[in-house]
Design an enzyme around this catalytic site. Structure first.
Site, short mmCIF file in Angstrom:
data_model
loop_
_atom_site.label_atom_id
_atom_site.label_comp_id
_atom_site.label_asym_id
_atom_site.label_seq_id
_atom_site.Cartn_x
_atom_site.Cartn_y
_atom_site.Cartn_z
N ASP A 9 0.97 -1.26 -0.07
CA ASP A 9 0.04 0.22 0.18
C ASP A 9 1.24 1.22 0.01
O ASP A 9 1.85 1.32 0.79
CB ASP A 9 -0.88 -0.10 1.33
CG ASP A 9 -1.74 0.97 0.92
OD1 ASP A 9 -3.17 0.73 1.00
OD2 ASP A 9 -1.49 2.27 1.39
N ASP A 107 -3.34 2.45 -5.30
CA ASP A 107 -2.20 2.43 -4.43
C ASP A 107 -2.32 1.08 -3.59
O ASP A 107 -1.42 0.89 -2.87
CB ASP A 107 -2.38 3.62 -3.58
CG ASP A 107 -3.03 3.16 -2.16
OD1 ASP A 107 -3.99 2.87 -2.41
OD2 ASP A 107 -2.60 3.92 -1.28
N GLU A 108 -2.94 0.04 -4.21
CA GLU A 108 -2.88 -1.11 -3.39
C GLU A 108 -2.91 -2.42 -4.08
O GLU A 108 -3.68 -2.66 -5.08
CB GLU A 108 -4.33 -1.04 -2.26
CG GLU A 108 -4.02 -1.66 -0.89
CD GLU A 108 -5.24 -1.05 -0.29
OE1 GLU A 108 -6.05 -2.28 0.03
OE2 GLU A 108 -5.47 -0.21 -0.09
N1 DCP Z 1 -8.83 8.34 -1.48
C1 DCP Z 1 -9.88 9.30 -1.59
N2 DCP Z 1 -10.94 9.21 -0.45
C2 DCP Z 1 -10.82 8.53 0.48
C3 DCP Z 1 -9.75 7.80 0.62
C4 DCP Z 1 -8.75 7.54 -0.21
O1 DCP Z 1 -9.74 9.89 -2.55
N3 DCP Z 1 -11.82 8.63 1.16
C5 DCP Z 1 -7.58 8.25 -2.21
C6 DCP Z 1 -6.76 9.12 -2.00
C7 DCP Z 1 -5.41 8.41 -1.16
C8 DCP Z 1 -5.75 7.11 -2.06
O2 DCP Z 1 -7.13 6.97 -2.38
O3 DCP Z 1 -4.30 8.87 -1.45
C9 DCP Z 1 -5.23 5.83 -1.26
O4 DCP Z 1 -6.23 5.73 -0.05
P1 DCP Z 1 -5.47 5.08 1.25
O5 DCP Z 1 -6.56 4.81 2.19
O6 DCP Z 1 -4.33 3.90 1.08
O7 DCP Z 1 -4.58 6.45 1.98
P2 DCP Z 1 -3.41 6.82 1.88
O8 DCP Z 1 -2.68 6.40 0.71
O9 DCP Z 1 -3.71 8.73 1.30
O10 DCP Z 1 -2.57 6.90 3.09
P3 DCP Z 1 -1.88 5.88 3.90
O11 DCP Z 1 -0.47 6.38 4.11
O12 DCP Z 1 -2.62 5.86 5.03
O13 DCP Z 1 -2.13 4.64 3.09
CA CA Z 2 -2.34 4.10 0.94
CA CA Z 3 -4.98 2.03 0.00
#
Ligand code: DCP
Ligand code: CA
Ligand code: CA
Length: 362
Positions: A9, A107-108
């Site tokens: 991730d 991203d996963e």
């Molecule tokens: N995303 C979004 N709206 C949400 C959740 C996520 O648009 N409610 C998008 C933005 C994030 C991406 O999806 O960058 C990936 O989500 P993640 O939950 O993996 O969160 P992040 O990568 O931002 O943070 P982390 O470091 O906690 O994984």
């Molecule tokens: Ca993420």
């Molecule tokens: Ca994710």
């Protein structure tokens, strides 16, 4: 068979890409999402970097709230084309590490590294035990290489979790964020899961967690005291899933087959409204968009769900499942509108957001 599953991730994905593109943002709070419009903006936060998270800013939060928490943050719009391009490059790198992979979101992803253990390493003469130990070492090495390759090529950090199944691998990654690498071996699963909060478990959303808290269950260790029957009684079919997950049981394969589970669209109105013409006009557009995507994929659907968010973020859904799957646009439109109408009759509050989704696709 003992499997070795890797979960990857990316860290604060959208915001990390923005930092990479704009090095002057490094070290400052960055929020990616809707335009805050000086605190009057109406959309939500997509994500925030770790500096912004220190102020309590989170994904999914109203952008106006984020603005309140940290007006001096750098607020950026969502540049999804760029994130998609970066995502494709990362997934291409990731897929080289195993023939069995599954992309979950931008991203996963999951990789099944079992092949290496049992075919390449476990050459009988070492015996089962040495084989699996060696293969864990090998998996960890691969994970380190993967992180390194992504960082060198993309200048982005990610977190990797390794476990005997998808659930444990994902949780391991979650607990190792950011820029981490964590392996949970089969004999460590119980020790790893027991102290976690129940809502850490995939499949336990806020509502389920609330119900559990009401009867004094906060940790997975406590959750394990409930019998399978009790959980089934409380939560239906997912109860059984929860019982298994709490014990680290998860047989779900890593599967590259892309399964589209549902197709949906939603929209937030510029202003909360009760204007029936605007609401139904917008709703028809959403219906058409969903139907177009449905036809592009040549799907039939059986379930229609309508989402309605009122003022103050009170959100409700209503679903209708048809007797048999159909591709009929008129049925879709008629049933969806009926559901929306029910909302508007039952609730007199101003409407903030509407959405429509079809699922049970075939
Ligand atoms: N995303 C979004 N709206 C949400 C959740 C996520 O648009 N409610 C998008 C933005 C994030 C991406 O999806 O960058 C990936 O989500 P993640 O939950 O993996 O969160 P992040 O990568 O931002 O943070 P982390 O470091 O906690 O994984
Ligand atoms: Ca993420
Ligand atoms: Ca994710």
């Amino acid at each position: 068979m003992q499997r070795i599953i890797l979960h990857i991730d990316m860290d604060y994905f959208f915001a990390q890409i923005e930092e990479r593109e704009n090095p002057q943002f490094k070290g400052k709070p960055v929020v990616v999402g809707a335009d805050p419009k000086g605190g009057k903006g109406r959309g939500v936060v997509s994500t925030a970097n770790y500096e912004a998270r220190k102020y309590g800013i989170k994904s999914g939060m109203p952008i106006s709230k984020a603005y309140q928490l940290c007006p001096n943050a750098i607020f950026l719009p969502v540049n999804i084309d760029l994130y998609q391009k970066v995502s494709n490059e990362i997934m291409e790198i990731m897929e080289k590490y195993s023939p069995i992979s599954e992309i979950v979101s931008l991203d996963e992803a999951y990789l099944d590294l079992t092949e290496y253990s049992h075919i390449l390493e476990n050459m009988r003469m070492f015996g089962e035990k040495i084989g699996i130990e060696k293969s864990h070492k090998r998996a960890e090495k691969l994970a380190r290489q993967l992180k390194k390759e992504i960082f060198e090529k993309e200048k982005l950090t990610c977190t990797v979790g390794i476990g005997p199944n998808k659930t444990v691998a994902k949780l391991a990654a979650e607990k190792a964020k950011p820029d981490g690498l964590k392996m949970v071996k089969p004999d460590e699963v119980e020790k790893f899961l027991d102290p976690l909060d129940v809502d850490d478990l995939p499949g336990i959303g806020p509502k389920t967690a609330e119900k559990l808290r009401e009867i004094g269950i906060n940790k997975i260790l406590e959750l394990k005291k409930l019998s399978k029957e009790k959980l089934k009684e409380m939560f239906g079919k997912v109860g059984e899933r929860i019982w298994e997950r709490a014990r680290g049981i998860d047989e779900e394969p890593v599967s590259s087959e892309e399964i589209i589970k549902s197709i949906g669209r939603q929209i937030t109105f510029e202003r909360d409204t009760r204007d029936a013409k605007l609401i139904f006009g917008t709703f028809e557009k959403l219906i058409k968009e969903v139907y177009e995507e449905l036809m592009q994929n040549n799907f039939s659907f059986k379930t229609i769900t309508v989402i309605c968010r009122f003022k103050n973020f009170e959100t409700h859904t209503k679903s209708e499942t048809l007797k048999k799957p159909t591709k009929d646009f008129e049925i879709f439109k008629k049933e969806a509108k009926k559901l929306l109408l029910k909302f508007l009759i039952e609730n007199t509050k101003l409407v903030r957001l509407i959405g429509v989704r079809v699922s049970n696709l075939s």
